[in-house]
Motif scaffolding. Structure first.
Motif, PDB file in Angstrom:
ATOM      1  N   PRO A 256       0.833  -1.200   0.000  1.00 33.90           N
ATOM      2  CA  PRO A 256       0.000   0.000   0.000  1.00 33.90           C
ATOM      3  C   PRO A 256       0.874   1.259   0.000  1.00 33.90           C
ATOM      4  O   PRO A 256       1.855   1.341   0.738  1.00 33.90           O
ATOM      5  N   GLN A 257       0.511   2.227  -0.826  1.00 31.24           N
ATOM      6  CA  GLN A 257       1.276   3.471  -0.905  1.00 31.24           C
ATOM      7  C   GLN A 257       1.050   4.353   0.323  1.00 31.24           C
ATOM      8  O   GLN A 257       1.964   5.001   0.797  1.00 31.24           O
ATOM      9  N   HIS A 258      -0.184   4.385   0.813  1.00 34.25           N
ATOM     10  CA  HIS A 258      -0.526   5.229   1.953  1.00 34.25           C
ATOM     11  C   HIS A 258      -1.458   4.454   2.893  1.00 34.25           C
ATOM     12  O   HIS A 258      -2.663   4.712   2.941  1.00 34.25           O
ATOM     13  N   PRO A 259      -0.914   3.512   3.665  1.00 43.66           N
ATOM     14  CA  PRO A 259      -1.781   2.713   4.546  1.00 43.66           C
ATOM     15  C   PRO A 259      -2.394   3.568   5.657  1.00 43.66           C
ATOM     16  O   PRO A 259      -1.790   4.540   6.115  1.00 43.66           O
ATOM     17  N   ASP A 260      -3.594   3.216   6.057  1.00 41.18           N
ATOM     18  CA  ASP A 260      -4.264   3.906   7.163  1.00 41.18           C
ATOM     19  C   ASP A 260      -3.627   3.545   8.497  1.00 41.18           C
ATOM     20  O   ASP A 260      -3.685   4.319   9.444  1.00 41.18           O
ATOM     21  N   LEU A 261      -3.038   2.366   8.572  1.00 41.67           N
ATOM     22  CA  LEU A 261      -2.431   1.897   9.813  1.00 41.67           C
ATOM     23  C   LEU A 261      -1.222   1.034   9.466  1.00 41.67           C
ATOM     24  O   LEU A 261      -1.274   0.214   8.565  1.00 41.67           O
TER      25      LEU A 261
ATOM     26  N   PHE B  22      -6.882   2.662  16.653  1.00 41.86           N
ATOM     27  CA  PHE B  22      -7.244   2.937  15.263  1.00 41.86           C
ATOM     28  C   PHE B  22      -8.734   2.652  15.031  1.00 41.86           C
ATOM     29  O   PHE B  22      -9.441   3.459  14.425  1.00 41.86           O
ATOM     30  N   ILE B  23      -9.198   1.512  15.505  1.00 41.44           N
ATOM     31  CA  ILE B  23     -10.601   1.142  15.333  1.00 41.44           C
ATOM     32  C   ILE B  23     -11.510   2.151  16.023  1.00 41.44           C
ATOM     33  O   ILE B  23     -12.502   2.610  15.439  1.00 41.44           O
TER      34      ILE B  23
END
Length: 74
Positions: free
Chosen positions: A42-47, A66-67
């Motif tokens: 992933p280029q820009h993971p959320d976590l 995070f959740i």
């Protein structure tokens, strides 16, 4: 970033070994990301949890935070 060697080292269920069996072998696992199916980083993971650096407790807390944070945005 990790390579296939780290995946195999961490593979407690031996799925990577089964994925590398010859085509048609009855025990072969298909579509295992990074082995016999492509994996796109992933280029820009959320976590991003670095389980090789953080303890289980720290990793779990990061996921929980995070959740809870993402859930409160909706």
């Amino acid at each position: 970033e990790f390579g296939l060697d780290v995946l195999i080292q961490r593979d407690t269920k031996q799925l990577s070994k089964k994925a590398m069996l010859p085509v048609g072998h009855p025990d072969q696992v298909n579509n295992l990301s990074g082995v016999n199916d492509p994996f796109e980083i992933p280029q820009h993971p959320d976590l991003n949890i670095k389980t090789d650096e953080d303890s289980i407790e720290t990793s779990t807390q990061k996921l929980l935070d995070f959740i809870l944070y993402k859930g409160s945005e909706n």
